[in-house]
Design an enzyme around this catalytic site. Structure first.
Site, PDB file in Angstrom:
ATOM      1  N   CYS A   1     -19.355  -6.523   3.872  1.00  0.00           N
ATOM      2  CA  CYS A   1     -18.745  -5.227   4.165  1.00  0.00           C
ATOM      3  C   CYS A   1     -17.428  -5.176   3.395  1.00  0.00           C
ATOM      4  O   CYS A   1     -16.810  -6.211   3.150  1.00  0.00           O
ATOM      5  CB  CYS A   1     -18.495  -5.163   5.671  1.00  0.00           C
ATOM      6  SG  CYS A   1     -17.571  -3.718   6.183  1.00  0.00           S
TER       7      CYS A   1
ATOM      8  N   CYS B   1     -16.265  -9.259   5.998  1.00  0.00           N
ATOM      9  CA  CYS B   1     -15.656  -7.985   5.617  1.00  0.00           C
ATOM     10  C   CYS B   1     -14.377  -8.214   4.809  1.00  0.00           C
ATOM     11  O   CYS B   1     -13.452  -8.883   5.274  1.00  0.00           O
ATOM     12  CB  CYS B   1     -15.350  -7.176   6.875  1.00  0.00           C
ATOM     13  SG  CYS B   1     -14.598  -5.587   6.498  1.00  0.00           S
TER      14      CYS B   1
ATOM     15  N   CYS C   1       0.338   5.120   6.784  1.00  0.00           N
ATOM     16  CA  CYS C   1      -0.306   4.975   8.100  1.00  0.00           C
ATOM     17  C   CYS C   1       0.688   4.300   9.055  1.00  0.00           C
ATOM     18  O   CYS C   1       1.099   3.153   8.816  1.00  0.00           O
ATOM     19  CB  CYS C   1      -1.569   4.138   7.976  1.00  0.00           C
ATOM     20  SG  CYS C   1      -2.648   4.705   6.634  1.00  0.00           S
TER      21      CYS C   1
ATOM     22  N   CYS D   1       0.456   0.560  10.330  1.00  0.00           N
ATOM     23  CA  CYS D   1       0.014  -0.514   9.436  1.00  0.00           C
ATOM     24  C   CYS D   1       1.129  -1.402   8.899  1.00  0.00           C
ATOM     25  O   CYS D   1       2.169  -0.924   8.438  1.00  0.00           O
ATOM     26  CB  CYS D   1      -0.774   0.090   8.275  1.00  0.00           C
ATOM     27  SG  CYS D   1      -1.569  -1.176   7.266  1.00  0.00           S
TER      28      CYS D   1
ATOM     29  N   CYS E   1     -19.553   1.989   8.565  1.00  0.00           N
ATOM     30  CA  CYS E   1     -18.777   1.387   9.659  1.00  0.00           C
ATOM     31  C   CYS E   1     -17.565   2.296   9.853  1.00  0.00           C
ATOM     32  O   CYS E   1     -16.711   2.391   8.970  1.00  0.00           O
ATOM     33  CB  CYS E   1     -18.353  -0.022   9.262  1.00  0.00           C
ATOM     34  SG  CYS E   1     -17.181  -0.755  10.424  1.00  0.00           S
TER      35      CYS E   1
ATOM     36  N   ARG F   1     -17.993  -2.441  17.946  1.00  0.00           N
ATOM     37  CA  ARG F   1     -17.207  -3.657  17.705  1.00  0.00           C
ATOM     38  C   ARG F   1     -15.887  -3.646  18.466  1.00  0.00           C
ATOM     39  O   ARG F   1     -15.071  -2.739  18.310  1.00  0.00           O
ATOM     40  CB  ARG F   1     -16.947  -3.806  16.198  1.00  0.00           C
ATOM     41  CG  ARG F   1     -16.286  -5.137  15.820  1.00  0.00           C
ATOM     42  CD  ARG F   1     -16.377  -5.404  14.333  1.00  0.00           C
ATOM     43  NE  ARG F   1     -17.748  -5.324  13.887  1.00  0.00           N
ATOM     44  CZ  ARG F   1     -18.198  -4.467  12.969  1.00  0.00           C
ATOM     45  NH1 ARG F   1     -17.368  -3.643  12.366  1.00  0.00           N
ATOM     46  NH2 ARG F   1     -19.464  -4.435  12.642  1.00  0.00           N
TER      47      ARG F   1
ATOM     48  N   CYS G   1       0.834  -1.206   0.000  1.00  0.00           N
ATOM     49  CA  CYS G   1       0.000   0.000   0.000  1.00  0.00           C
ATOM     50  C   CYS G   1       0.870   1.258   0.000  1.00  0.00           C
ATOM     51  O   CYS G   1       1.815   1.363   0.780  1.00  0.00           O
ATOM     52  CB  CYS G   1      -0.927   0.003   1.210  1.00  0.00           C
ATOM     53  SG  CYS G   1      -2.018   1.427   1.245  1.00  0.00           S
TER      54      CYS G   1
HETATM   55  N1  SAM Z   1      -6.683   0.447   3.152  1.00  0.00           N
HETATM   56  C1  SAM Z   1      -7.962   0.686   3.669  1.00  0.00           C
HETATM   57  C2  SAM Z   1      -8.026   1.830   4.627  1.00  0.00           C
HETATM   58  O1  SAM Z   1      -7.026   2.186   5.228  1.00  0.00           O
HETATM   59  O2  SAM Z   1      -9.124   2.368   4.797  1.00  0.00           O
HETATM   60  C3  SAM Z   1      -8.602  -0.534   4.306  1.00  0.00           C
HETATM   61  C4  SAM Z   1      -7.801  -1.452   5.209  1.00  0.00           C
HETATM   62  S1  SAM Z   1      -7.182  -0.739   6.708  1.00  0.00           S
HETATM   63  C5  SAM Z   1      -6.015  -1.948   7.194  1.00  0.00           C
HETATM   64  C6  SAM Z   1      -8.540  -0.791   7.836  1.00  0.00           C
HETATM   65  C7  SAM Z   1      -8.343  -0.281   9.232  1.00  0.00           C
HETATM   66  O3  SAM Z   1      -7.658  -1.235  10.033  1.00  0.00           O
HETATM   67  C8  SAM Z   1      -7.518   0.967   9.461  1.00  0.00           C
HETATM   68  O4  SAM Z   1      -8.222   2.132   9.189  1.00  0.00           O
HETATM   69  C9  SAM Z   1      -7.174   0.881  10.936  1.00  0.00           C
HETATM   70  O5  SAM Z   1      -8.168   1.522  11.706  1.00  0.00           O
HETATM   71  C10 SAM Z   1      -7.176  -0.620  11.192  1.00  0.00           C
HETATM   72  N2  SAM Z   1      -5.799  -1.103  11.472  1.00  0.00           N
HETATM   73  C11 SAM Z   1      -4.845  -1.322  10.552  1.00  0.00           C
HETATM   74  N3  SAM Z   1      -3.699  -1.738  11.133  1.00  0.00           N
HETATM   75  C12 SAM Z   1      -3.945  -1.780  12.460  1.00  0.00           C
HETATM   76  C13 SAM Z   1      -3.133  -2.113  13.594  1.00  0.00           C
HETATM   77  N4  SAM Z   1      -1.872  -2.466  13.469  1.00  0.00           N
HETATM   78  N5  SAM Z   1      -3.698  -2.058  14.811  1.00  0.00           N
HETATM   79  C14 SAM Z   1      -5.000  -1.682  14.935  1.00  0.00           C
HETATM   80  N6  SAM Z   1      -5.800  -1.340  13.906  1.00  0.00           N
HETATM   81  C15 SAM Z   1      -5.282  -1.383  12.685  1.00  0.00           C
HETATM   82  C1  DTB Z   2     -11.343  -2.257  11.799  1.00  0.00           C
HETATM   83  O1  DTB Z   2     -11.705  -1.237  12.413  1.00  0.00           O
HETATM   84  N1  DTB Z   2     -10.432  -3.097  12.238  1.00  0.00           N
HETATM   85  C2  DTB Z   2     -10.206  -4.148  11.278  1.00  0.00           C
HETATM   86  C3  DTB Z   2     -11.230  -3.826  10.167  1.00  0.00           C
HETATM   87  N2  DTB Z   2     -11.818  -2.614  10.623  1.00  0.00           N
HETATM   88  C4  DTB Z   2     -10.801  -3.724   8.774  1.00  0.00           C
HETATM   89  C5  DTB Z   2      -8.790  -4.244  10.860  1.00  0.00           C
HETATM   90  C6  DTB Z   2      -7.839  -4.548  12.011  1.00  0.00           C
HETATM   91  C7  DTB Z   2      -6.496  -4.777  11.466  1.00  0.00           C
HETATM   92  C8  DTB Z   2      -5.518  -5.172  12.519  1.00  0.00           C
HETATM   93  C9  DTB Z   2      -4.149  -5.331  11.991  1.00  0.00           C
HETATM   94  C10 DTB Z   2      -3.974  -6.386  10.955  1.00  0.00           C
HETATM   95  O2  DTB Z   2      -4.460  -7.525  11.112  1.00  0.00           O
HETATM   96  O3  DTB Z   2      -3.293  -6.107   9.969  1.00  0.00           O
HETATM   97 FE1  SF4 Z   3      -2.824   1.304   3.346  1.00  0.00          FE
HETATM   98 FE2  SF4 Z   3      -2.704   0.225   5.757  1.00  0.00          FE
HETATM   99 FE3  SF4 Z   3      -3.146   2.811   5.493  1.00  0.00          FE
HETATM  100 FE4  SF4 Z   3      -5.066   1.060   4.747  1.00  0.00          FE
HETATM  101  S1  SF4 Z   3      -4.309   1.392   6.824  1.00  0.00           S
HETATM  102  S2  SF4 Z   3      -4.381   2.871   3.631  1.00  0.00           S
HETATM  103  S3  SF4 Z   3      -3.770  -0.608   4.009  1.00  0.00           S
HETATM  104  S4  SF4 Z   3      -1.274   1.734   4.885  1.00  0.00           S
END
Ligand code: SAM
Ligand code: DTB
Ligand code: SF4
Length: 325
Positions: free
Chosen positions: A130, A98, A58, A61, A190, A262, A54
């Site tokens: 979702c 989802c 963030c 992530c 959501c 959630r 990606c």
């Molecule tokens: N790329 C898309 C976006 O950012 O909207 C969808 C996937 S993204 C991984 C979905 C959500 O997962 C993020 O907005 C964040 O709130 C959550 N998330 C991602 N990595 C995480 C982490 N290490 N710990 C907790 N929540 C996480």
């Molecule tokens: C949300 O709020 N939490 C989920 C889902 N929406 C997409 C994602 C959590 C991701 C946790 C880190 C991972 O597994 O990469």
């Molecule tokens: Fe990309 Fe992760 Fe950010 Fe979603 S949360 S936009 S997957 S870097």
């Protein structure tokens, strides 16, 4: 019945958030019982249909190309693969499925066509579908709606003030715009956030205030605790206290009584008693299955035992509920 309000002031949210925790749980539990069956938990399954690579930065992530997280990237899965996983999820009692993609935004290309096909087919299986695919235009939201999408996840993640310390490649306003596009297309919203990103209590209050003063409350509010990922700027963040999660959940429940709240990422670190307190505080939805997107989740067998012990039952999908009414 406690009225639904979208005009909360920051002071009101602050007072609720700072209520002594046991009193806060009691108040949240009381409101929870007005709007929900307290023995029902929505069981959702997450699937990363496109993993890693990606371009966003963030800081929490595992899927950002900007950090060396040792994650194996994977191109978009095939429709058949997704359907077979959705089938197993349904057999295991999941009612919501989802699909997540590590995209900055949706592009109008072949991959989007494939996503629409996945949405159509999973929805036909009777699951609430979702997606979380990044930013979305109004037109793309309409296409997803037509394909049968029930909900779209797009988190605010943190407060507007703290946001640019966490992400620099898009703005808070971008996030709100996508949420408005989802809302306009009549897809269920959501939207929630993450705690443990180095934010202050004021930041948490501010994020909850933003969510609770949207023109309509999100139907689902995921509360995530940071899962620290090696290689990301937030890898050394201390573990979030369970009491902080409970405070977030309870405040969200009081501010947005109708929403499904959630208990999302970070649940793996909690024992059954801690999770039970989250449910008492108003959480009524979880992700089940061995994996979230890229990190491990609670074992299915453990969750089954927890449901038995706490005498909780999985909630039927909204679609089926509407047909039964
Ligand atoms: N790329 C898309 C976006 O950012 O909207 C969808 C996937 S993204 C991984 C979905 C959500 O997962 C993020 O907005 C964040 O709130 C959550 N998330 C991602 N990595 C995480 C982490 N290490 N710990 C907790 N929540 C996480
Ligand atoms: C949300 O709020 N939490 C989920 C889902 N929406 C997409 C994602 C959590 C991701 C946790 C880190 C991972 O597994 O990469
Ligand atoms: Fe990309 Fe992760 Fe950010 Fe979603 S949360 S936009 S997957 S870097």
């Amino acid at each position: 019945m406690t009225p639904i309000r979208n005009d909360w002031t920051v002071e009101e949210v602050t007072d609720i958030y700072n209520t002594p925790v046991l009193e806060l749980i009691y108040k949240a539990a009381t409101i929870h019982r007005e709007y929900h069956q307290p023995d029902e938990i929505q069981v959702c399954t997450l699937l990363s249909v496109k993993t890693g690579g990606c371009p966003e930065d963030c800081s929490y992530c595992s899927q950002s190309v900007k950090y060396n997280t040792n994650l194996k990237a994977h191109k978009l899965m095939s429709v058949e693969e997704v359907l077979s996983i959705a089938k197993t999820a349904k057999e295991n009692g999941s009612t919501r499925f989802c699909m997540g993609a590590a995209w900055r935004e949706v592009r109008d290309n072949k991959d989007f066509e494939k996503i629409l096909q996945m949405v159509r087919s999973v929805s036909e299986m009777g699951l609430e579908v979702c997606c979380t695919l990044g930013m979305l235009t109004g037109e793309q939201a309409m296409k997803l709606k037509e394909a049968g999408l029930h909900a779209y996840n797009h988190n605010l993640d943190t407060s507007e003030q703290h946001y640019n310390k966490i992400i620099s490649t898009r703005t808070y306003r971008d996030r709100l715009e996508t949420l408005a596009n989802v809302r306009n297309s009549k897809i269920s919203v959501c939207c929630g956030g993450i705690i443990g990103l180095g934010e202050t209590h004021e930041d948490r209050i501010s994020m909850l205030h933003t969510l609770a003063t949207l023109p309509e409350h999100p139907e689902s509010v995921p509360v995530n605790a940071l899962v620290p990922i090696e290689g990301t700027p937030l890898e050394q963040q201390p573990k979030v206290s369970v009491w902080d999660m409970i405070r977030m959940i309870a405040t969200a429940r009081i501010l947005m009584p109708k929403a499904m709240v959630r208990l999302s990422a970070g649940r793996i670190k909690m024992n059954m008693e801690e999770q039970a307190l989250c449910f008492l505080a108003g959480a009524n939805s979880i992700f089940a299955g061995d994996k979230l997107l890229t990190t491990p989740n609670n074992e299915m067998d453990e969750d089954k035992k927890m449901f038995q012990t706490l005498q909780l039952k999985p909630r039927v999908p909204n679609k089926v509920k509407q047909e039964q009414e």
